[in-house]
Scaffold this active site. Sequence first.
Site, mmCIF file in Angstrom:
data_model
loop_
_atom_site.group_PDB
_atom_site.id
_atom_site.type_symbol
_atom_site.label_atom_id
_atom_site.label_comp_id
_atom_site.label_asym_id
_atom_site.label_seq_id
_atom_site.Cartn_x
_atom_site.Cartn_y
_atom_site.Cartn_z
ATOM 1 N N CYS A 114 0.812 -1.218 0.000
ATOM 2 C CA CYS A 114 0.000 0.000 0.000
ATOM 3 C C CYS A 114 0.849 1.273 0.000
ATOM 4 O O CYS A 114 0.322 2.370 -0.207
ATOM 5 C CB CYS A 114 -0.953 -0.001 1.198
ATOM 6 S SG CYS A 114 -2.046 -1.440 1.225
ATOM 7 N N HIS A 255 -3.192 7.064 2.151
ATOM 8 C CA HIS A 255 -3.648 5.774 1.646
ATOM 9 C C HIS A 255 -5.018 5.487 2.244
ATOM 10 O O HIS A 255 -5.238 5.622 3.451
ATOM 11 C CB HIS A 255 -2.646 4.681 2.040
ATOM 12 C CG HIS A 255 -3.186 3.303 1.929
ATOM 13 N ND1 HIS A 255 -3.791 2.829 0.787
ATOM 14 C CD2 HIS A 255 -3.235 2.278 2.825
ATOM 15 C CE1 HIS A 255 -4.171 1.579 0.985
ATOM 16 N NE2 HIS A 255 -3.849 1.224 2.209
ATOM 17 N N ASN A 285 -10.211 -0.335 0.234
ATOM 18 C CA ASN A 285 -8.749 -0.263 0.202
ATOM 19 C C ASN A 285 -8.260 -0.874 -1.105
ATOM 20 O O ASN A 285 -8.321 -2.081 -1.292
ATOM 21 C CB ASN A 285 -8.190 -1.020 1.414
ATOM 22 C CG ASN A 285 -6.675 -1.016 1.471
ATOM 23 O OD1 ASN A 285 -5.996 -0.729 0.498
ATOM 24 N ND2 ASN A 285 -6.133 -1.357 2.631
#
Length: 330
Positions: A114, A255, A285
């Site tokens: 990520c 993020h 996500n």
Amino acid sequence: MLPSGIAITGSGSAAPKTVLDNAGLSQVVETSDEWIATRTGIRERKLASPQVSLAAIATEAAQNAIAMAGITTADLDLIILATSTPDDLFGTASKIQAELGATKAVAFDLTAACSGFVFGLVTAAQFIRTGVYKNVLLIGADMLSRWVDWSDRRTCVLFGDGAGAVVIQANESDRLLGFEICSDGTQNSSLNLSYQPRPQELLPGVTVGLGSYQPVTMNGQEVYRFAVKRVPEVIEKALYRSELSIDRIDWLLLHQANQRILDAVSQRLKVPAEKVISNLARYGNTSAASIPIALDEVVRQGQIKPGDVIAASGFGAGLTWGAAIFQWGR
């Protein structure tokens, strides 16, 4: 002599067409819209069908970014694909290069989970600052739906699929004002998508490991504690390198992992809510894709203006984390 500064001159994004909302997910696993939304802020996610490749959505995002930047694929010198879920373990960036027809560009994959987009931005900047390349395409793309255990409600509610891209060009003034990137392998077990070998004896005394990758496993509490501590720290370090204070930033772009993390980090940094970019309610996500997708949306909505200062931070498996302070546009 090429200019040694960089500018981010175009953005693009793409996502699969299939939408799975929390109500639908509650028919797959024991959960509810209320349970997911209050704990994560996620309402729905986009999921790729088996026929959709990572290369396809990454190429679409890339084409949108290239068009905004006002260049052609023939102008590209380098393509970096930040991903943890390639179509091919040998790499997918070259397939995207071929799809784009970017015949002059060298292409490679970069894996930092990520954090991949921030790590990719820093990597791209070094090629431009040293005068090696002039036009770089950076793509963050992931399809974690391929690697989720859909019976595990702790993880399956979190992830979605998508791709985001930016064009980074040599520029007289340097718009990447500062950065900081970090890794801590001692916490590697907190978030994994691990290879599971299956022993096969070829000959007496000669055994190899065959197998595949296991679904995503995560210690949610550890990842939350890590993020709310390390992300504010790394942003402050990047700001220090930029010689800026937090009140000088126009946007906080984290993020998109969990709304609770976004809220905790912004509160710790004393960044007002109206400066915090969030779209995870609609995407979940998307790993390395989350920052560029969110960036592209607000740019195309006209919220981010040329010269705006953005503090971006990625964090995730590895464990890895990083921050970059940059100005949008030339």
